[in-house]
Design a protein around this motif. Sequence first.
Motif, PDB file in Angstrom:
ATOM      1  N   PHE A  87      -5.042  13.515  -1.561  1.00  0.00           N
ATOM      2  CA  PHE A  87      -5.500  12.159  -1.286  1.00  0.00           C
ATOM      3  C   PHE A  87      -6.817  11.880  -2.000  1.00  0.00           C
ATOM      4  O   PHE A  87      -6.971  10.854  -2.667  1.00  0.00           O
ATOM      5  CB  PHE A  87      -5.654  11.957   0.227  1.00  0.00           C
TER       6      PHE A  87
ATOM      7  N   MET B 239      -2.519   7.477  -1.454  1.00  0.00           N
ATOM      8  CA  MET B 239      -1.424   7.425  -0.476  1.00  0.00           C
ATOM      9  C   MET B 239      -0.345   8.466  -0.738  1.00  0.00           C
ATOM     10  O   MET B 239       0.428   8.797   0.162  1.00  0.00           O
ATOM     11  CB  MET B 239      -0.784   6.037  -0.445  1.00  0.00           C
TER      12      MET B 239
ATOM     13  N   ILE C 139      -7.621   4.003  -1.799  1.00  0.00           N
ATOM     14  CA  ILE C 139      -6.593   4.279  -0.793  1.00  0.00           C
ATOM     15  C   ILE C 139      -5.200   4.195  -1.392  1.00  0.00           C
ATOM     16  O   ILE C 139      -4.336   5.034  -1.099  1.00  0.00           O
ATOM     17  CB  ILE C 139      -6.767   3.330   0.404  1.00  0.00           C
ATOM     18  N   ASN C 140      -4.964   3.198  -2.251  1.00  0.00           N
ATOM     19  CA  ASN C 140      -3.646   3.082  -2.887  1.00  0.00           C
ATOM     20  C   ASN C 140      -3.327   4.286  -3.757  1.00  0.00           C
ATOM     21  O   ASN C 140      -2.194   4.747  -3.797  1.00  0.00           O
ATOM     22  CB  ASN C 140      -3.560   1.808  -3.728  1.00  0.00           C
TER      23      ASN C 140
ATOM     24  N   GLY D  54       1.943   4.652  -3.087  1.00  0.00           N
ATOM     25  CA  GLY D  54       1.959   6.087  -2.831  1.00  0.00           C
ATOM     26  C   GLY D  54       3.340   6.688  -2.971  1.00  0.00           C
ATOM     27  O   GLY D  54       3.485   7.864  -3.297  1.00  0.00           O
TER      28      GLY D  54
ATOM     29  N   MET E 191       0.824  -1.184   0.000  1.00  0.00           N
ATOM     30  CA  MET E 191       0.000   0.000   0.000  1.00  0.00           C
ATOM     31  C   MET E 191       0.875   1.258   0.000  1.00  0.00           C
ATOM     32  O   MET E 191       0.569   2.211  -0.683  1.00  0.00           O
ATOM     33  CB  MET E 191      -0.924  -0.025   1.216  1.00  0.00           C
ATOM     34  N   TYR E 192       1.946   1.220   0.764  1.00  0.00           N
ATOM     35  CA  TYR E 192       2.814   2.396   0.796  1.00  0.00           C
ATOM     36  C   TYR E 192       3.588   2.563  -0.505  1.00  0.00           C
ATOM     37  O   TYR E 192       3.884   3.674  -0.917  1.00  0.00           O
ATOM     38  CB  TYR E 192       3.791   2.320   1.974  1.00  0.00           C
TER      39      TYR E 192
ATOM     40  N   LEU F 262      -0.419  11.237   1.734  1.00  0.00           N
ATOM     41  CA  LEU F 262       0.285  10.980   2.990  1.00  0.00           C
ATOM     42  C   LEU F 262       1.766  11.319   2.862  1.00  0.00           C
ATOM     43  O   LEU F 262       2.357  11.911   3.770  1.00  0.00           O
ATOM     44  CB  LEU F 262       0.104   9.521   3.406  1.00  0.00           C
TER      45      LEU F 262
END
Length: 140
Positions: A115, A75, A71-72, A5, A1-2, A78
Amino acid sequence: MYFSGLLPFLTIYKEADYVFAGMWGYQIYTIFGILSFAFVLLIIVASFASMASLYFQLKREDHRWWWSTFINGGMSGLFIYAYSLYYFFERSEMSGVVQTSFFFGYMLVISLAFFLMLGSASFHFNLLFMKHIYSRLKCD
């Protein structure tokens, strides 16, 4: 997931430094053509990185992809906020409660906007990708 991003953020890392210096420093930012190109590149890279993670998720036979693609894709927001932490403590010379609250408040709103924007762009791109790959299936 990180990873999904980090890769898009690395495409705009250097440009973000110039934008931060123009926004929070005493420099004037004048290269808006390159900024718009970097923005389009950010959306494309975020969408493709999210598509790669969607492909691996579908390979694991996990078909709950709706929120994970959002969400992916988002990221990178973030990572933009994390970069603002680095910029505030290492590169800027801001001090005081008012400057700190304005900086982190505005950067929180900007990061949240990135985001939501990148998440929705990657979701729509992955929705088209899913429609394309499932339209090519043959049920015999």
